[in-house]
Structures are given as structure tokens and as C-alpha cells.
Design an enzyme around this catalytic site. Structure first.
Site, short mmCIF file in Angstrom:
data_model
loop_
_atom_site.label_atom_id
_atom_site.label_comp_id
_atom_site.label_asym_id
_atom_site.label_seq_id
_atom_site.Cartn_x
_atom_site.Cartn_y
_atom_site.Cartn_z
N CYS A 383 7.87 39.82 -5.85
CA CYS A 383 9.37 39.84 -5.88
C CYS A 383 10.10 40.59 -4.86
CB CYS A 383 9.63 40.50 -7.36
SG CYS A 383 11.14 39.89 -8.20
N HIS A 509 6.04 37.45 -10.92
CA HIS A 509 5.35 38.67 -11.21
C HIS A 509 3.94 38.13 -11.83
CE1 HIS A 509 8.44 41.73 -10.81
NE2 HIS A 509 9.18 40.74 -11.10
N GLU A 511 1.39 40.10 -11.96
CA GLU A 511 0.54 40.85 -12.87
C GLU A 511 0.95 40.88 -14.20
OE1 GLU A 511 3.61 41.20 -10.94
OE2 GLU A 511 5.01 42.77 -11.35
N1 GLN Z 1 15.88 43.36 -6.70
C1 GLN Z 1 15.39 41.96 -6.68
C2 GLN Z 1 16.21 41.04 -7.51
O1 GLN Z 1 17.02 41.23 -8.30
C3 GLN Z 1 13.86 41.99 -6.90
C4 GLN Z 1 13.70 42.36 -8.44
C5 GLN Z 1 12.25 42.60 -8.65
O2 GLN Z 1 11.60 43.03 -7.76
N2 GLN Z 1 11.64 42.59 -9.83
O3 GLN Z 1 16.09 39.93 -7.18
#
Ligand code: GLN
Length: 537
Positions: A383, A509, A511
Site C-alpha cells: 500500500c 493488503h 496480509e
Molecule cells: N495513505 C495511502 C492512501 O491512502 C496508503 C494507505 C495504506 O497504506 N493503507 O492511499
């Protein structure tokens, strides 16, 4: 299907005794006897969901397939049971009140005074029974957050009292308490447990089973003593010793016959024994590794044990699959800079840059990625970690010195990461991100295709920003390829580098989907790459 049985797990004496792990272990044991089970967490705080909570407050926010932002205990439920949870599996006081107040405004209670009993308790009951009413489960295990005696837990305890009264043996109450060891006296003490059960009794709830968390074995006669003082059978007093790993707890609970006791209490058949062969194999591999690697987890919440819970657990699953001990070394992104990066990351066999929000620690993450890219150290970006890899590549390979995400610098000349179109009009912060499962199509000529062995995957998301497609051609020309794309919205989901042994960034994600029964292939392969890197050193 026969009547669903409702199991409640409450906690007393102290918080952090491991209700979530006990609930997940019980679910695993019942499942291993062939029953279908789901687990739910009721959280007594007033936030509608934990999505807006700082990790300092509440650890990681876990995201379900249907895009609910939930308590991290749901992660344990999924990792243990391998059954996906949903919004219905996590309900907070905020959500309960929101529903009741919305109904009141619509006029659904016209003429009545809306009260905690019965309106709030009825809504809690409805949230519990929603899962049973699907007809999919033999057991619904409901964990009540907080500790017995807390003011905010009262409506939940009252609901348990009502359901136990209404449903009799179709309902069972487990109370988890602490039996402390006083070293000065050299004794285990049962009084806190007695008091905690008394507090429950004041609310009209008699526990059926008491699980005693303890650092030492309960000596002879202690179970009988607790049974006598707390009106339960001695066989209903279960010892829960501190474990080497949380994955040992289902086996410990099997040995203490927690599952059999629940079946007895709920008048269910107990002929079969739980089949935990696969689980035992997993545990054996986890505890008998044949090699060892160290992976750096670069993030800004390193002092917090629970902030990257699912990532840490995914490494545990990948560790067992590879029969390789994975030491996860937390690296504070705020402390990494160009001068010290080599020293800080030199010993590592792999570098994972964590998800996150906001400016703090960003430059350290970018520096760590440059180091991993230039020194051919396996790199995994999740992410924000992937977004930082894009920024790093933009700055140091494409030469866009001020490249950035508009999250950190709205006025950057090179917005290589930018707000998604659909996000631009959104004002509120609660539950408004791109959340939950989305499809991704994988390019067959890629490392991730070899890893997943399929070109159609579904992964969970939690973000607002994305790769800016205006830069896609330039990035690809210089060797950062987009190898996974959302087929409906054309969003970049996965990037990788060709001239690097293992450099993968994912917008989603992975995970959240790794379980004991199905370790996530990206984590498994990343650890394998770290092993290869280690052996070359
Ligand atoms: N802050 C980033 C976004 O909003 C990544 C979010 C995250 O890592 N969950 O896109």
C-alpha cells in the site's frame, strides 16, 4: 440445520488476557470436530468502527472482504478458522446507537420512550442473531470487548443475561479471568476470579465455564476451589497457561477439553475428537526451522506491538511453509536517512515497507527502498510501501526530483501518486476509503504470476491514493512494470522491477488474507527470496 448455539466469551480482572485467542482457538477446535463456526466481536466504544482510530489507541485496523474496518481480533479469527468474516462480525456501541437513533428519527418507535433496555439490548441481540439466522453456523461465538464491571459493557452483559435466560442450553457463557502468582507468598491467587464472577452475578449472569489465564500450572485442588466459589463444575474450570506462540493455544485448549465442555454444556454430540493433524504439522514446522532470515519492517509505529499485527502473522505463516525462522526487525522510518541507511539495513535479508498514512517517516521509507533497489535486496512494498517505491523510482531513476504523492505534497510538480477520482468529492473520513475486496488481473509475463499461479486474484484494499496513470508509460520504459491491474477501473495494483531479484509493490493488503491453512503466496515467496539472498551473502 439444527438450532444455532450461541457462545459468549467475557473477560474479567484485567484486559489483554487473550479473549480473542481463546475464542479463535475454540472456533478452531469445534471446526476440527466438523462443526461450522463463526466468531463475532462486540466492542463497547462509541466509534462506529475502528477505522478512524490511531494505531496507538487500538493497534491495527483489520479489513474484511466486504470492506468493513474492524478490530484486529477478527484477523485472529480468520487466521485460525480460515473462514472470512464480514461487517456483521464486528459491532460497536457506536453502530448500535447509530442504528437505534436512525430508527427513532424514522418514527419506528413512535410513541415509545427509547431506552437502553429493551431498545439498545434488542439491537445488540439482533446483531448477534443476524449471524445465527443465516442458517450457516452450528455455533456463533461472540466475544465481548472490555472487562466485566466496565460501565460501557453493561448493556452487553444484560443482553447475555437475556439470551441465556431465553435460550437456556442453546447458549453458553465462558468467563476468562486471571489467576495471578504472588511471588512473595509463593502462591496462585483465586480471589480476583471470585470477585470477577461476583460482579458478573450482580448483573444476573452465571458463567458456565471459567478459563483461568495463569503463568503457572493450577495446582491440585485449585480448580475445585474455583468451582466451589463460583458455582461451576470442576471440569468447567479450564487452565490457560502462557503459550510459546498463540498458535499453540488451540492444542492447549484441546488438552484442557474446552471444546468438549462447551459441547456438554450446549447438549451437543461429543463422539468425535478434533482432527488437528494439519495444525500440528504447521506448529511443528514453525517450531523446528532449518534456516533463519532477518527481514526489516520499515514503518512509523515500530514501538507498538499490534500496529502491524497481520503482517507479523503473515510472516509466521510463511515461516512455517519455508521451515525458516523469520526474525522481523522493526526499523523506525523516521530514523532512516541517506547517511545511515547502509548501516541500518545492511544485515537484512529482505525489506518490507509498511502501509500507512501521512507525512511522518516518508523520507526514511523512500531511502530504505532506494537502498533495497540499488543493492538488490528483496523488497516488498504494501500500500503506502508500494506508493513510496513509485515515488523513489520517479525521483531517482526518472529524475523527477520533486516527485511525490499528493497526500504528502498537494502541490508537487510530479504527482506520481494521486487521489483517486472517486475520492475527490468525499469529505468525511469514516468508512470512505476504497475498502474491501477488488479483482486484479495479472500479466502472465511477471514474477507475481509465477507466485500466484493464476491471472485472476481478489485482494483487500484500504486506501485513497493510487498510481497516476499519466506516468505509466515512462515508468514502464525505465523498467518499473505494472503487472497487476484492476480490470474495471484500470487502477495499478501491482508493480515490479525486472532487473532485480525480488522487487514487488502491491496497492492492496495481502496480509489480511494469510491464514494458517492458506499462507499468502506473496509472503511465502518473499521469505524464500530472503533465504536465497541470505545464502548468497
Ligand atoms: N495513505 C495511502 C492512501 O491512502 C496508503 C494507505 C495504506 O497504506 N493503507 O492511499
Amino acid at each position: 440445520m439444527a438450532q444455532t448455539k450461541y457462545i459468549f466469551v467475557l473477560g474479567g480482572v484485567a484486559s489483554s488476557l487473550g479473549k480473542g485467542i481463546i475464542s479463535a482457538s475454540l472456533a478452531k477446535l469445534l471446526q476440527a470436530r466438523g462443526f461450522s463456526v463463526t466468531i463475532q466481536k462486540l466492542d463497547p466504544y462509541i466509534n462506529v468502527d475502528p477505522g478512524t482510530l490511531n494505531p496507538y489507541e487500538h493497534g491495527e485496523c483489520y479489513v474484511t472482504e466486504d470492506g468493513a474496518e474492524t478490530d484486529l481480533d477478527l484477523g485472529h479469527y480468520e487466521r485460525f478458522s480460515n473462514v472470512p468474516t464480514s461487517q456483521s462480525n464486528n459491532v460497536t456501541t457506536g453502530r448500535i446507537y447509530q442504528t437505534v437513533i436512525e430508527k427513532e428519527r424514522k418514527g419506528d418507535y413512535l410513541g415509545q420512550t427509547v431506552q437502553v433496555i429493551p431498545h439498545i439490548t434488542d439491537e445488540i441481540k439482533r446483531s448477534i442473531k443476524i449471524l445465527g439466522n443465516t442458517g450457516k453456523y452450528d455455533f456463533v461465538i461472540t466475544e465481548i470487548g472490555g472487562t466485566v464491571g466496565d460501565i460501557e459493557s453493561l448493556p452487553y452483559i444484560e443482553t447475555v443475561r437475556q439470551m441465556r435466560w431465553e435460550m437456556g442450553r442453546d447458549c453458553c457463557v465462558i468467563h476468562l479471568t486471571l489467576v495471578p502468582f504472588l511471588s512473595a507468598a509463593g502462591e496462585l491467587k483465586t480471589k480476583p476470579t471470585q470477585h470477577s464472577v461476583k460482579t458478573l452475578l450482580e448483573s444476573g449472569v452465571q458463567p458456565d465455564i471459567i478459563v483461568c489465564r495463569t503463568e503457572h500450572p493450577l495446582y491440585d485442588g485449585l480448580k475445585e476451589k474455583i468451582a466451589l466459589f463460583c458455582n461451576v463444575d470442576a471440569s468447567s474450570v479450564i487452565e490457560s497457561r502462557d503459550a510459546r506462540t498463540i498458535y499453540q493455544v488451540p492444542l492447549m485448549m484441546r488438552d484442557e477439553a474446552l471444546d468438549a465442555e462447551v459441547l456438554r454444556k450446549t447438549r451437543m454430540p461429543i463422539e468425535t475428537a478434533p482432527d488437528l493433524k494439519k495444525w500440528e504439522e504447521f506448529l511443528y514446522k514453525l517450531e523446528n526451522p532449518t534456516s533463519e532470515v532477518t527481514i526489516g519492517l520499515v514503518g512509523k509505529y515500530v514501538e507498538l506491538k499490534d500496529a502491524y499485527k497481520s503482517i507479523n502473522e503473515s510472516f509466521v505463516h510463511a515461516s512455517a511453509t519455508n521451515e525458516c525462522k523469520v526474525n522481523v526487525k522493526l526499523v523506525h522510518s523516521e530514523e532512516v536517512n541517506r547517511k545511515n541507511v547502509a548501516k541500518k539495513l545492511d544485515e537484512l535479508d529482505g525489506i518490507l515497507v509498511a502501509p500507512g498514512f501521512g507525512e511522518r517517516g516518508i523520507e526514511g521509507k523512500i531511502e530504505a527502498i532506494r537502498y533495497a533497489r540499488e543493492n538488490k535486496i528483496p523488497f516488498f512494498g504494501i500500500c503506502l510501501g508500494m506508493q513510496c517505491a513509485v515515488i523513489e523510482f520517479g525521483r531517482n531513476v526518472l529524475g523527477y526530483k520533486s516527485a511525490h504523492s499528493t497526500e504528502m505534497n498537494p502541490d508537487t510538480k510530479y504527482p506520481v501518486i494521486d487521489l483517486m477520482e472517486e475520492q475527490k468529492k468525499i469529505k468525511g473520513l469514516g468508512g470512505t476509503m476504497r475498502l474491501g475486496v477488488y479483482p486484479c488481473t495479472i500479466n502472465k509475463k511477471s514474477k507475481v504470476y509465477d507466485i500466484y499461479q493464476t491471472s485472476h486474484i481478489q485482494e483487500r484494499h484500504r486506501h485513497r491514493f493510487e498510481f497516476n496513470n499519466e506516468y505509466l508509460n515512462q515508468f514502464e520504459e525505465y523498467g518499473m512494470r505494472c503487472v497487476g491491474i484492476n480490470p474495471n477501473e484500470n487502477l495499478v495494483e501491482i508493480i515490479e522491477l525486472d532487473d532485480h531479484p525480488w522487487f514487488i509493490g502491491v496497492q492492496f493488503h495481502p496480509e489480511y488474507r494469510s491464514t494458517v491453512a492458506a499462507p499468502h503466496p506473496l509472503f511465502v515467496d518473499f521469505v524464500a527470496a530472503a533465504m536465497t539472498h541470505h545464502s548468497k551473502k
